[in-house]
Scaffold this motif. Structure first.
Motif, mmCIF file in Angstrom:
data_model
loop_
_atom_site.group_PDB
_atom_site.id
_atom_site.type_symbol
_atom_site.label_atom_id
_atom_site.label_comp_id
_atom_site.label_asym_id
_atom_site.label_seq_id
_atom_site.Cartn_x
_atom_site.Cartn_y
_atom_site.Cartn_z
ATOM 1 N N VAL A 7 0.872 -1.176 0.000
ATOM 2 C CA VAL A 7 0.000 0.000 0.000
ATOM 3 C C VAL A 7 0.906 1.222 0.000
ATOM 4 O O VAL A 7 1.734 1.391 0.892
ATOM 5 N N THR A 8 0.789 2.044 -1.028
ATOM 6 C CA THR A 8 1.672 3.212 -1.099
ATOM 7 C C THR A 8 0.825 4.483 -1.240
ATOM 8 O O THR A 8 -0.386 4.418 -1.442
ATOM 9 N N MET A 9 1.474 5.608 -1.143
ATOM 10 C CA MET A 9 0.727 6.844 -1.052
ATOM 11 C C MET A 9 1.451 7.974 -1.778
ATOM 12 O O MET A 9 2.675 8.063 -1.721
ATOM 13 N N ILE A 10 0.697 8.831 -2.437
ATOM 14 C CA ILE A 10 1.263 10.093 -2.912
ATOM 15 C C ILE A 10 0.426 11.224 -2.326
ATOM 16 O O ILE A 10 -0.726 11.020 -1.963
ATOM 17 N N PHE A 11 1.051 12.393 -2.232
ATOM 18 C CA PHE A 11 0.437 13.455 -1.440
ATOM 19 C C PHE A 11 0.131 14.700 -2.270
ATOM 20 O O PHE A 11 0.563 14.840 -3.416
ATOM 21 N N GLN A 12 -0.552 15.601 -1.592
ATOM 22 C CA GLN A 12 -0.957 16.837 -2.255
ATOM 23 C C GLN A 12 0.223 17.743 -2.592
ATOM 24 O O GLN A 12 0.238 18.379 -3.620
ATOM 25 N N GLU A 13 1.208 17.790 -1.679
ATOM 26 C CA GLU A 13 2.250 18.807 -1.803
ATOM 27 C C GLU A 13 3.497 18.228 -2.446
ATOM 28 O O GLU A 13 4.404 17.812 -1.742
ATOM 29 N N PRO A 14 3.572 18.227 -3.771
ATOM 30 C CA PRO A 14 4.772 17.655 -4.384
ATOM 31 C C PRO A 14 6.012 18.476 -4.051
ATOM 32 O O PRO A 14 7.125 17.990 -4.144
ATOM 33 N N MET A 15 5.816 19.740 -3.639
ATOM 34 C CA MET A 15 6.967 20.589 -3.327
ATOM 35 C C MET A 15 7.649 20.142 -2.038
ATOM 36 O O MET A 15 8.848 20.247 -1.894
ATOM 37 N N THR A 16 6.860 19.705 -1.063
ATOM 38 C CA THR A 16 7.440 19.437 0.249
ATOM 39 C C THR A 16 7.427 17.957 0.629
ATOM 40 O O THR A 16 7.951 17.600 1.666
ATOM 41 N N SER A 17 6.824 17.117 -0.209
ATOM 42 C CA SER A 17 6.723 15.704 0.164
ATOM 43 C C SER A 17 8.026 14.950 -0.043
ATOM 44 O O SER A 17 8.161 13.830 0.421
ATOM 45 N N LEU A 18 8.958 15.551 -0.763
ATOM 46 C CA LEU A 18 10.258 14.923 -0.944
ATOM 47 C C LEU A 18 11.273 15.637 -0.058
ATOM 48 O O LEU A 18 11.170 16.846 0.162
ATOM 49 N N ASP A 19 12.253 14.883 0.433
ATOM 50 C CA ASP A 19 13.291 15.476 1.272
ATOM 51 C C ASP A 19 14.179 16.376 0.413
ATOM 52 O O ASP A 19 14.776 15.902 -0.552
ATOM 53 N N PRO A 20 14.262 17.666 0.735
ATOM 54 C CA PRO A 20 15.027 18.584 -0.122
ATOM 55 C C PRO A 20 16.524 18.298 -0.126
ATOM 56 O O PRO A 20 17.240 18.819 -0.974
ATOM 57 N N LEU A 21 17.013 17.489 0.804
ATOM 58 C CA LEU A 21 18.456 17.351 0.967
ATOM 59 C C LEU A 21 19.050 16.135 0.247
ATOM 60 O O LEU A 21 20.254 15.937 0.261
ATOM 61 N N TYR A 22 18.196 15.301 -0.371
ATOM 62 C CA TYR A 22 18.726 14.117 -1.044
ATOM 63 C C TYR A 22 18.305 14.095 -2.515
ATOM 64 O O TYR A 22 17.208 14.547 -2.854
ATOM 65 N N PRO A 23 19.157 13.533 -3.380
ATOM 66 C CA PRO A 23 18.786 13.412 -4.789
ATOM 67 C C PRO A 23 17.548 12.514 -4.923
ATOM 68 O O PRO A 23 17.350 11.614 -4.102
ATOM 69 N N ILE A 24 16.754 12.772 -5.941
ATOM 70 C CA ILE A 24 15.499 12.029 -6.072
ATOM 71 C C ILE A 24 15.745 10.532 -6.274
ATOM 72 O O ILE A 24 14.986 9.707 -5.782
ATOM 73 N N GLY A 25 16.805 10.186 -6.981
ATOM 74 C CA GLY A 25 17.095 8.778 -7.232
ATOM 75 C C GLY A 25 17.257 8.012 -5.935
ATOM 76 O O GLY A 25 16.743 6.908 -5.761
ATOM 77 N N ARG A 26 17.946 8.633 -5.019
ATOM 78 C CA ARG A 26 18.166 7.988 -3.731
ATOM 79 C C ARG A 26 16.855 7.834 -2.975
ATOM 80 O O ARG A 26 16.621 6.840 -2.299
ATOM 81 N N GLN A 27 15.986 8.838 -3.095
ATOM 82 C CA GLN A 27 14.725 8.763 -2.359
ATOM 83 C C GLN A 27 13.805 7.695 -2.926
ATOM 84 O O GLN A 27 13.069 7.046 -2.195
#
Lengths: 533, 307
Positions: A95-115
């Motif tokens: 069960v996975t989830m995506i959120f409303q705020e694409p700006m803040t839902s990812l950690d700003p300090l890591y590259p997206i690939g790693r996340q």
């Protein structure tokens, strides 16, 4: 393909309570809901209906003061009350989830690939190096251009739409059974919205996961969901197939929601109506970057040779996506920010007017902002907020007269006059927007620029604010410039529409003409995205 | 990156110049002078001294002389420690102050960040309240109380540690002054860390990490803590500069031969050159640490990377 009659998530008597200093808040009051394999279920409701908290409760993501009781059984496995370590085996994998705020839902300090790799590594084992190939596949799958280069980008280097695609890649990483999408497109521009929804649909066709779409946007529901559950005040008031809900709604609330879609049209003023506000060849440049020692400064042209003529009694709708320059244009027309070009208010040439010379005219030119939370001072009473302009523009008024005017203005916008002794935080979003409108109306303006005045509001409240603005326009023969990215609202409010992109006008004309027979490709895309998703 | 460092170093020159100029004139406009002692000197001696140290010159000429000498590394003789130049005094004392300050900084940073993180993770628990009360004590009780109390307990009552002096420079001698020096800073770090950790734990991307089933250790350390360290790192620069350049109070209580005393002694005795030397020393530390912190900041946060 999944068997669409198999229930994979059975929610029974689910309750979510929050303990607050003012007592317990029952956000979700015992709901029953089934998610079937491979289906798209929309959970619809306005803010505070409990639609998000239901899913947060199941996923163990409630705020610290929240508690969930009842049952949510995923393929026979009870999720409520699982210790975190056990719950962690389900969430992020099946069960996975995506959120409303694409700006803040990812950690700003890591590259997206790693996340994206993180859930793969944690649920399947292996190293980040092993996961890289899968991440590249996923980026390709969700339509990120040049995945090989983008994999090492940071979230701030991507656009909002791309970030939501990254979230979707993360959600797909472990071949989920259920993807919960919590307002996945609310923060995005309409054309991007359409792309994201299209992507979700094609991924669902390919991989067969069920999608639970949490949204307030009925337009999306109609075109995207197979079944709908309507929530209000923590309860499911109605559920059924999308066709049933839209064509044969049984609950009054659903009927009201459907009716709240903006409707009606505004007739254009006579061609002979005099021009009240004009901006000719408006150009606005912003300076970006540049410092004492860093040298080079760059200019960014936000508005590029735009001409707008507003007639008395007219409403011009300015539409465009974020960054199109529509808000900047509005401020330039009011001479609130410096801009090149010729400006005229009534018969007065105001091109060369500085701040001091503009001040006496300000009374007649008012601005209402999008954010009814941020634009009212929290430390002033509503009475002080709305009479502040009078102190500047009509300093001779006595206290009693100001109070009388405040009462009249509040009545006019449909608020109780007692509101003037209370503070803004005591009011709802819709009421605050009424206060902001009262603040403008008390000065008896001729022109009001409405900058996304309904964007932060629920649909049903939106409708009321639109009705209010229309009534005020008629009774005071106001002229509006209505800035919005919400095309259905613009269509209902304006008699003339200007479509902006990248600081320029791409198309303009009478509202019906623009909406029925758009000529420009961008306008077509915009309207197509908004109305036929 | 190299360009960024060079640019910042270049911009340090005018900063230093302004600091030096302001301190020079402030010092001179303060009443009294280096040779105004309680028992006045005979006029002839006074005249001699004033001439030797060129204090009879017009102020602007003294200023120009000071600046031109300072550029070549000559910070003049001290007026009270007459046999030493300012450079010698600082050169002798600085290693002591820096060593002590370095340990104190480590203690404050590691202790404060750990305590703040624990408090944030157990927000509003008894543990949180105890840690934060301790931090309040750390901020409010001054050095000159903490120092003697520590000495009283650990040196005099328990005889575990020496009461003062540098001794052979072994850790035994450093423990008490290090604690006295670190405590207020430790409290600040704990407070800062707690606040920014609480904020970081509420961020949307933490919710994402939890929603994807990451173990809470990973959520806290990898995702919350790195972001929460940004404000802590910002405070690191002024804190490091303050600790490494010595503390008058702690060095006096524990009789440490560092440079911390010089600033106070110099100011009281109107030892113009010694005060100027100390001011320049502190300014250089502040500038250098600010630069280091900015570089560190860029490493931690890709959004402010300097290229």
């Amino acid at each position: 393909m999944a068997d669409k009659n198999e229930t994979i998530l059975a929610i029974r008597d689910l309750k979510v309570d929050f303990t607050t200093p003012d007592g317990t808040v029952n956000a979700v009051k015992g709901i029953d809901l089934d998610v079937r394999a491979g289906e798209t279920l929309a959970v619809v409701g306005e803010s505070g209906s409990g639609k998000s908290q239901t899913m947060m409760g199941i996923m163990g993501l409630l705020a610290r003061n929240g508690a969930v009781t009842g049952s949510a059984s995923y393929r026979g496995r009870e999720l409520i009350g699982l210790p975190p370590a056990e719950l962690n085996k389900v969430r992020g994998a099946k069960v996975t989830m995506i959120f409303q705020e694409p700006m803040t839902s990812l950690d700003p300090l890591y590259p997206i690939g790693r996340q994206i790799a993180e859930p793969i590594v944690h649920h399947r084992g292996g190293t980040y190096k092993d996961a890289r190939k899968r991440v590249l596949e996923l980026l390709e799958l969700v339509g990120i251009p040049e995945p090989g280069r983008r994999i090492d980008s940071y979230p701030h280097e991507l656009s909002g739409g791309q970030r939501q695609r990254v979230m979707i890649a993360m959600a797909l990483a472990n071949d989920p059974d259920i993807l919960i999408a919590d307002e996945p497109t609310t923060a995005l521009d309409v054309t991007i919205q359409a792309q994201i929804l299209k992507l979700l649909r094609s991924l669902q066709e390919r991989f067969g996961m069920a999608i639970v779409l949490i949204t307030h946007d009925l337009g999306i529901v109609r075109h995207f969901a197979e079944r709908v559950a309507v929530m209000r005040r923590g309860q499911v008031v109605e559920q059924g197939t999308t066709a049933d809900i839209f064509e044969r709604p049984t609950s009054d609330y659903t009927k009201m929601l459907l009716a709240a879609e903006p409707h009606g049209r505004k007739a254009a003023p006579a061609d002979t109506a005099p021009i009240i506000l004009e901006g000719r060849d408006v150009v606005v440049d912003y300076r970006i970057g540049g410092g004492l020692f860093s040298g080079g400064k760059a200019m960014f042209r936000a508005v590029d040779r735009v001409t707008v003529r507003l007639r008395e009694g007219q409403t011009i709708g300015i539409v465009g996506e974020s960054g199109s320059g529509k808000s900047t244009l509005g401020r330039a027309l009011l001479r609130l920010i410096p801009g090149a070009g010729y400006y005229r208010f009534g018969t007065t040439d105001i091109s060369g007017y500085d701040r001091a010379r503009m001040r006496p005219l300000r009374k007649a030119m008012q601005l209402v902002f999008q954010d009814p939370y941020g634009s009212l001072s929290p430390r002033q009473t509503v009475g002080e907020v709305i009479t502040e302009g009078l102190l500047v523009h009509e300093p001779d008024l006595g206290r009693a007269e100001r109070d009388r005017r405040a009462i009249a203005a509040l009545k006019e916008v449909g608020l109780d006059p007692d509101a003037r002794n209370r503070y803004p935080h005591e009011f709802s979003g819709g009421q605050r927007q009424r206060i902001a409108i009262a603040r403008a109306m008390i000065l008896k303006p001729k022109v009001v620029i409405l900058d996304e005045p309904t964007s932060a509001l629920d649909r049903s409240v939106q409708g009321q604010v639109i009705d209010l603005l229309r009534t005020l326009q008629q009774s005071h023969s106001l002229s509006y410039i209505f800035i919005s990215h919400d095309l259905s609202v613009v269509r209902a409010m304006s008699d003339y529409v200007v479509v902006m992109k990248d600081g320029r006008i791409v198309e303009e004309g009478e509202t019906d003409l623009i909406f029925e027979a758009p000529a420009d490709a961008y306008t077509k895309a915009l309207i197509g995205a908004a109305f036929h998703i | 990156m190299i360009a960024f460092v060079l640019r910042r170093l270049a911009s340090a020159v005018p900063t230093l110049f302004i600091v030096v100029t302001i301190s020079f004139f402030l010092m001179r406009f303060a009443p009294g002078g280096p040779f105004n002692l309680e028992r006045p000197l005979p006029p002839a001696t006074m005249e001699n001294l004033v001439r030797t140290y060129q204090l009879d010159q017009p102020l602007w000429r003294q200023y120009v002389t000071y600046i031109t000498n300072a550029v070549t590394g000559d910070f003049g003789p001290s007026y009270i420690y007459k046999d030493n130049t300012v450079a010698e005094l600082i050169g002798k004392g600085l290693p002591y102050s820096m060593e002590l300050g370095f340990y104190a900084l480590l203690l404050a940073l590691i202790g404060g960040v750990t305590m703040g993180t624990v408090a944030a993770l157990r927000q509003n628990s008894a543990l949180d309240f105890s840690i934060m009360s301790l931090a309040t004590v750390g901020t409010t009780v001054p050095n000159f109380v903490v120092g003697p109390v520590l000495t009283l307990i650990f040196a005099i009552a328990l005889s575990w540690l020496p009461a003062g002096g540098w001794g052979d420079g072994s850790l035994r001698f450093l423990i008490l002054p290090m604690i006295a020096l670190a405590l207020p800073q430790l409290a600040v770090f704990a407070r800062l860390t707690r606040g920014s950790m609480i904020e970081a734990l509420h961020a949307d991307h933490i919710r994402t990490a939890r929603a994807y089933g990451l173990p809470s250790r990973v959520v806290v350390v990898t995702h919350a803590m790195r972001g929460a360290m940004l404000p802590v790192v910002s405070y690191l620069a002024p804190c490091a500069a303050a600790l490494l350049t010595g503390s008058a109070v702690v060095e006096t209580i524990f009789t440490i031969p560092g440079v911390g005393r010089y600033f106070v002694l110099g100011a009281i005795n109107r030892d113009y050159t010694l005060v100027m030397g100390t001011v320049i020393l502190i300014a250089i530390f502040v500038i250098v640490f600010n630069l280091l912190v900015d570089i560190l900041y860029g490493l931690l946060d890709p959004r402010v990377r300097h290229d």
